[in-house]
Structures are given as C-alpha cells and as structure tokens.
Design a protein around this motif. Structure first.
Motif, PDB file in Angstrom:
ATOM      1  N   ALA A   1       0.826  -1.204   0.000  1.00  0.00           N
ATOM      2  CA  ALA A   1       0.000   0.000   0.000  1.00  0.00           C
ATOM      3  C   ALA A   1       0.860   1.255   0.000  1.00  0.00           C
TER       4      ALA A   1
ATOM      5  N   TYR B   1       3.841   1.603  -1.069  1.00  0.00           N
ATOM      6  CA  TYR B   1       4.491   1.785  -2.370  1.00  0.00           C
ATOM      7  C   TYR B   1       3.536   2.401  -3.382  1.00  0.00           C
ATOM      8  N   HIS B   2       2.333   1.871  -3.417  1.00  0.00           N
ATOM      9  CA  HIS B   2       1.375   2.391  -4.400  1.00  0.00           C
ATOM     10  C   HIS B   2       1.038   3.853  -4.127  1.00  0.00           C
ATOM     11  N   THR B   3       0.978   4.208  -2.865  1.00  0.00           N
ATOM     12  CA  THR B   3       0.732   5.615  -2.548  1.00  0.00           C
ATOM     13  C   THR B   3       1.895   6.478  -3.021  1.00  0.00           C
TER      14      THR B   3
ATOM     15  N   TYR C   1       3.924   5.815  -5.418  1.00  0.00           N
ATOM     16  CA  TYR C   1       3.811   5.867  -6.878  1.00  0.00           C
ATOM     17  C   TYR C   1       2.797   6.923  -7.295  1.00  0.00           C
ATOM     18  N   GLY C   2       1.646   6.890  -6.641  1.00  0.00           N
ATOM     19  CA  GLY C   2       0.605   7.846  -6.988  1.00  0.00           C
ATOM     20  C   GLY C   2       1.045   9.281  -6.782  1.00  0.00           C
ATOM     21  N   LEU C   3       1.760   9.535  -5.702  1.00  0.00           N
ATOM     22  CA  LEU C   3       2.230  10.891  -5.437  1.00  0.00           C
ATOM     23  C   LEU C   3       3.223  11.341  -6.501  1.00  0.00           C
TER      24      LEU C   3
ATOM     25  N   ARG D   1       0.995  10.639 -10.398  1.00  0.00           N
ATOM     26  CA  ARG D   1      -0.326  11.289 -10.551  1.00  0.00           C
ATOM     27  C   ARG D   1      -1.036  10.762 -11.791  1.00  0.00           C
TER      28      ARG D   1
END
Lengths: 213, 213
Positions: free
Chosen positions: A161, A163-165, A167-169, A172
């Motif tokens: 989780a 890591y994915h956050t 990545y998202g930051l 985007r």
DNA sequence: CGACTAGAGTACCGAACGGTACGGTACGGC
DNA sequence: GCCGTACCGTACCGTTCGGTACTCTAGTCG
C-alpha cells in the motif's frame, strides 16, 4: 517453446540490432508503423529471418519488450549506513528515475502497444510488460522503503500500500496523459521539482518525527 | 465538417443505438473487434449508412467517444452550507465515482483505443478523450476543492497541483495496470475503502487543523 | 396512386499486411 | 572442391478490412 524465447534475453547481437531497429520503427510510427516487411527493409534483414528468430509477430513484440526491459538499469540501492538525508535523497532519485523512464519514447511506445493489445489475446504482452518492466522498479522501491522503515525514517503497515501511494504521489495522472498523447504534458525539466514535492508529501504521510533532514 | 459531428452530441436515436452497439463490440473484442462490416451486421444497419452518418472510421470512433462521454453524469456538487463532514463525504464520493468510471468496461476499451492510436494521427482521439471525459471530472473536482478551500476545510496554493495530487492518491497506478489487463487488479468491492483512505491521506496533506470531522 | 427518400443488404474493389516459398550468396568445416 | 548453414532479397498467397456502388424495400408526402 515461445517461453524459451521470452525468458532468454541472450539475443544475438544481430538480433538485438534488429530489435532496436524495430523499437525505433515503433517509436516513429506507432503499431502500424511496425510491419514485418518494413522492419526487414529497415534492418537489412529478410522477413524469413525475422520469423525464424521470433516465431511470429507476437513473438517479435514480446522479444522487443524483453530486450528493452533488459536495458533499463535496476538502480543500485546501497542501503547501508543511510541517514535521513540520504534516504530522502534516494527516494528523490527513485522518483526522478521513475518519471524519466515513464516519459521515455520507447517506454511510451511499448506501453501503447501493450495496452492496445490488452483487450484481445488475454493480454500476454501486458503481463510481460508488467513483469519485465514494472516489477523491477517495484522491487527497487520496496527494498528502499523497507530499509527506510528498518532505520526508523518512515513507518507504515502495508508495504504494498505504501508503495502504491508513493507511486501515486509521483506519477499522478501524468502517465495516462502522456500515453494519450496530450500535448505539453511531457516536461522533463520539471521532473526534479516534481520528484522533490512527491517525496516531501510522502514524508508528511509516512515520515517519523525524527528530524532526519 | 467533422468538427460539426464531433461537437454535436445530438445523434439520432437510431444513430445512438448504433454507437452503443459499436461500444459493445469494442468492449467485446478490442479494436480489431470493431469493423464496419461487423458493426453493420450487429446493428442491423448498412455500411453505407455508417459512412453517411460518421464520415469514416475515425469519425465513428470520435462519435463513440463523444456519445459515451455524454453519458457520464457530471455529478452535482451542491457546495452550499457544507460542513467538514459533508465536504469529506463529497470528496469520498468523488473518489469512488472516479474509480468506478475508470474501471468501467467501456471506459477501459475507449482509453485503450485512444491510447493505441495516440502515436499516429496527432492523437486526435486522445485529445477528444481528454477534453470530453477527463476535463469534466476535473472541473467537478476543482469546484469541490475550491469550495472546500473557501470554507476553510483545506488549504493550498496551486489548484491544479492539489487536484493532481488528489488524483494520484486515489488512482495510484491502478489505471495503467487495468489498461494493461493485469489480472486481479479490478476489485470494485475495494473501491469504497480505497476512496476513504485516499481522502484521509489527502486531509493529512492539505487539511486545516479545524476539527471538521 | 405515383414520386421521392432513407436506409438495408450485398457485391465489389484495392490496399495493406502476416506469413511462406524460393532463388541466390557468403562462409565455415571436411 | 563440396556440402551444410545462415541469411538476404523478393516474389507470392490468402485474408482482412476500409470504403464505394448498386439494388431493393418501406414509408412519406403531395
């Protein structure tokens, strides 16, 4: 049988040259820019050789993905004796590298290709794309995050989780917009700034209050 | 001329039925599943009518995008007298809706189509996709964020930047992975949880310390 | 009823492309 | 010198598909 071809990235230099040429064609003209006849002409080889080496068109595409993936450096994560500033700097480097890779011509072309084929054929190319390209980057980031957690720079529960956050930051909606060809989205000169901002936000979310930096 | 077709979403009911049928074919078989002959057969119309209505294949694709975009509800943002809890709830609804839309069969198929064509033809479909679909969602989110800022629930400098960060927190790398056809990524039953988590993180980054919730 | 129109159904054309076959050539081993 | 191998170049085949033309039917309006 095709598994052998795919799993083995030891292509002949000649074959690698052909694959590079194919990547070039793909970057230039999209999927329809890459025809076996066109590749044979551009690479000064025969169609028959292409079919002998790669089986069929799908095998060629798979080989192209494998070949390209073998070229992206995994990034050495020297996690020993890492203070807060270094950890932050490593994260920033990772973010910057990620943006650079995703914005690359070849990466975009291959992702477009794999996505275009994802609907049919059980998305074999898509899986290859994920396993060959994405997983490596993911592994590097995971190791980095784990090291940071072990040293008390960040805290989290779920490794995936977080890591994915992260990545998202970093990414985007940039990737999809670049894939769609939106003009003015690719701004490599801003990647450094974007990477730093993402890391700053990441520390707000997951950083410990140790005055590491 | 094609501009007229594109800008006008007043298609005949008959034409809309054909477009829906085309979307269905696209979802079923990917880009190659959608041929003019196949569409004519499936929709019980003649190829000639298709060409008369939409010009050529590109026009058909553009019409499909426009038609589909006209169906996604913009989402009413009733921003009047909005306390902190309501604001948070609106944000969560937005996040959930966004995940739902992006994970939809038709959305995925159209995005795959547009991305597949993005390399050639100056990415006309990609632009259409962005303008028709993305911008609407963006506008809804922007209005919501502005209202939240005006009421002191969140604080930020750059409207665009904060939206993109919010988007990143919600979507992460889910969209691209779904586009690639990765198995086991589409989990609509988790969207509610994911939306709440994204909003929680968003508030950590941009929320004011008013005990709104 | 008769003229007109929209549109279904079908046949057709031409181009593009994946895949195969074949002839010619360079090279390395025996 | 001779054979096998690898490979280039090219011609060829079958199919698919976008796009066009033509015919026939049904409905509408005067």
């Amino acid at each position: 049988m095709d598994q052998a071809v795919i799993a083995d990235e030891q292509f002949t230099p000649r074959q690698q040259a052909v694959l590079d040429c194919a990547l070039q064609l793909l970057v230039g003209g999209g999927e329809k820019g890459l025809t076996t006849a066109g590749l044979a002409r551009a690479a000064n080889c025969s169609k028959e050789s292409i079919y002998k080496w790669f089986g069929d068109r799908d095998g060629l595409l798979a080989a192209m993905i494998a070949h390209q993936a073998s070229k992206v450096r995994a990034g050495a994560d020297n996690a020993h004796a890492m203070d807060g500033g270094q950890f932050r700097s490593y994260l920033t480097d990772f973010a910057h590298d990620l943006l650079d890779v995703l914005a690359g011509d070849v990466s975009l072309a291959l992702n477009r290709l794999a996505i275009g084929q994802a609907s049919r054929s059980e998305s074999r190319l898509g899986r290859l794309m994920v396993e060959r390209g994405r997983r490596r980057i993911e592994a590097r980031a995971m190791a980095l995050l784990e090291a940071g957690k072990r040293r008390g720079h960040i805290r989290y529960q779920d490794r995936e989780a977080v890591y994915h956050t992260f990545y998202g930051l970093i990414v985007r909606d940039l990737h999809v917009r670049m894939l769609l060809g939106e003009a003015g989205v690719r701004r490599p000169e801003q990647f450094a700034e974007m990477a730093e901002e993402a890391v700053a936000q990441f520390f707000v979310l997951f950083g410990t209050d140790t005055p590491a930096d």
